[in-house]
Design an enzyme around this catalytic site. Structure first.
Site, short mmCIF file in Angstrom:
data_model
loop_
_atom_site.label_atom_id
_atom_site.label_comp_id
_atom_site.label_asym_id
_atom_site.label_seq_id
_atom_site.Cartn_x
_atom_site.Cartn_y
_atom_site.Cartn_z
N LYS A 55 8.65 8.85 23.82
CA LYS A 55 9.57 9.28 22.75
C LYS A 55 10.31 8.09 22.14
O LYS A 55 10.60 8.07 20.95
CB LYS A 55 10.58 10.32 23.28
CG LYS A 55 10.13 11.74 23.01
CD LYS A 55 9.12 12.27 23.97
CE LYS A 55 7.73 12.40 23.51
NZ LYS A 55 6.80 12.83 24.57
N HIS A 447 24.23 27.30 7.08
CA HIS A 447 23.50 26.88 5.89
C HIS A 447 24.03 25.54 5.41
O HIS A 447 25.24 25.36 5.37
CB HIS A 447 23.66 27.92 4.77
CG HIS A 447 22.98 27.50 3.50
ND1 HIS A 447 21.62 27.52 3.35
CD2 HIS A 447 23.50 27.01 2.34
CE1 HIS A 447 21.31 27.07 2.14
NE2 HIS A 447 22.43 26.76 1.51
#
Ligand code: FAD
Ligand code: AMP
Length: 473
Positions: A55, A447
């Site tokens: 990673k 959002h």
């Protein structure tokens, strides 16, 4: 006398050891591996040569490829970025060192006795440890085997860790190979291929099977294949490697296709054909333990072996070879040793491929459900319709939620796209609590986030997504 002796300090073993000590058990963890300087090495495959270093390189290579190819999309002009591979490797090694030292620190803080040497199970109460060629017998009430796995070597492609390497060697290249071959289009082949393709290698992956990622949702496999080929991974299916020979100049790889034999010439070859359980010399012949035909230690759902008080967890037993599965098994076992009720929900182990975009899933896919005759409904939402995905310029892929046709209970969540792993993780939490698609649809999502694609996919299951035209008549 210890309450529990754990063999192996990978994510199965070290996590089990810490939890055991937290539960008040007198715990020892035995680890046999040493680094090139002879220093004992905690953390297993995952921390040293697996999840973490891969990673670190995936992240570094992604930043390079972003600077090279995508900064200008945002109106940022930079001069051509320059690679310093030794520095990239040094950073990766530092991350590994920090985390492995952390395991040592956690052992001390929790009073886990770390023993450095090679362990052998004599019987359910005795483990022999070989330290500097001297043998010591350790007495214990319970043994947990967490000896992990090793890369599979295939005789047709002998590893020399220079030109023909396994996953460990592929994390150590000190320059970018011009042409890189990879045997196997599994998770490890795809992740390592992505690293070196982003850094400039011309990558060719040879995969024996005709199917690509057969364990994933079929639409995702199809889209991922298209996207990765676009990224330059050059994935060739139905190509079984039959020979690989390293010369002073290059590596010649022979492979078989339906229509005949072919040859590929590369500078380096990565063999990524899977992993095998690490069980060589692990048991005395009188221990009562036997391996299955593939070399795994047979266990039941609670990771009990056939011998009382001997347990086995992680890559050395059946199930997906994943760090989080290994750790959870380790915790379950020591909790049971401590007399607690603990169990694993094997159907909720998530899978992730840390490419860019990521691929992730949990639970069943449509093909598996059809095969088992379970009636289902599904809803999908494309990232191309997600405000946040468009704002970041990462709108490839989609999220799919699958639910039981009658009860609406979520049976699977599949994603290919930005932060797919984290999106699917939210599906894991929902499924752990037995949520329905409607429950997830009624949950408030911030959002603008890419997670809204999961919200919309859950709503789409019942024809209620807002940002796509899916209303059921
Ligand atoms: P291991 O981590 O293999 O640890 C076993 C330990 O036991 C080793 O340290 C070994 O030296 C020691 N040992 C063995 N025999 C003895 C003995 N006789 N005496 C003493 N000690 C012994 N998984 C993920 O979930 N996510 C990822 O992103 C991911 N990426 C990966 C990338 C790569 C390149 C690779 C190779 C693997 C990756 N994996 C990933 C898989 C993950 O590393 C394994 O699933 C995980 O390490 C298994 O943990 P374990 O504790 O069972 O075994
Ligand atoms: P995984 O087990 O997910 O790491 O994937 C390993 C992949 O390597 C599998 O998809 C195998 O089909 C593939 N594989 C194994 N042996 C060969 C071979 N000789 N040539 C090409 N692909 C292979």
């Amino acid at each position: 006398m210890f309450d529990v002796v754990i063999i192996g300090s990978g994510p199965a073993g070290y996590v089990a050891a810490i939890r055991a000590a937290q539960l008040g058990l007198n715990t020892a963890c035995i680890e046999k591996s040493f680094d090139s300087e002879g220093k004992s090495q905690l953390g297993g495959t995952c921390l040293n040569v697996g999840c973490i270093p891969s990673k670190a390189l995936l992240d570094s290579s992604h930043r390079y490829s972003d600077a090279l190819n995508h900064f200008s999309d945002h109106g940022i002009e930079v001069s051509k970025p320059k690679l310093d591979i030794p520095k990239m490797m040094e950073r990766k090694n530092k991350v590994v060192a920090q985390l492995t030292a952390g395991v040592g620190g956690l052992f001390k803080a929790n009073k886990v006795t770390a023993i450095f040497g090679e362990a052998k199970v004599l019987n359910s109460n005795q483990v022999e440890v070989l330290i500097d060629n001297k043998s010591e017998i350790i007495e214990t009430k319970n043994i947990v085997i967490a000896s992990g796995s090793l890369p599979i070597n295939i005789p047709v492609a002998p590893i020399d860790q220079k030109n023909i390497v396994d996953s460990t060697g592929a994390l150590e290249f000190l320059s970018v190979p011009k042409k890189l071959g990879i045997i196997g289009a599994g998770v490890i082949g795809l992740e390592l291929g992505s690293v070196w393709a982003r850094l400039g290698s011309e990558v060719t992956i040879l995969e024996a099977m005709d199917d690509f990622l057969p364990m994933a949702d079929h639409k995702i496999s199809k889209d991922v294949l298209k996207e990765f080929n676009k990224q330059g991974l050059n994935i060739n299916l139905g190509c079984k490697v039959t020979s690989a020979k390293a010369t002073a100049k290059n590596v010649k790889v022979g492979f078989k296709k339906k229509d005949g034999d072919e040859e590929l010439i590369v500078d380096k070859l990565i063999v990524a054909v899977g992993r095998k359980p690490n069980t060589a010399n692990l048991f005395d012949e009188n221990s009562g333990l036997a391996l299955d035909e593939k070399g795994f230690i047979p266990v039941n759902d609670f990771c009990e072996t056939e011998v009382k008080n001997i347990w086995a967890v992680g890559d050395v037993v059946r199930g997906p070879m994943l760090a989080h599965k290994a750790s959870e098994e380790g915790i379950m076992v020591v909790e049971r040793i401590a007399g607690k009720h603990a169990e694993m929900h094997y159907d909720l182990v998530p899978s992730v491929i840390y490419t860019h975009p990521e691929v992730a899933w949990v639970g069943k896919n449509e093909a598996e459900l059809s095969e088992s005759g379970i009636e289902f409904k599904s809803g999908s939402f494309p990232f191309a319709a997600s405000g946040r995905a468009l704002a970041t310029g990462e709108s490839t892929g989609f999220v799919k939620v699958i639910a039981d046709k009658k009860t609406d209970t979520i049976l699977g969540v599949h994603a290919f796209g930005p932060s797919a792993a984290d999106i699917v993780q939210q599906g894991v939490v929902a499924m752990e609590f037995g949520a329905s698609a409607e429950d997830l649809g009624l949950t408030i999502f911030s959002h603008p986030t890419v997670s809204e694609a999961l919200h919309e996919a859950a709503m789409a299951v019942n024809g209620n997504a807002i940002h796509i035209g899916n209303r059921k008549k």
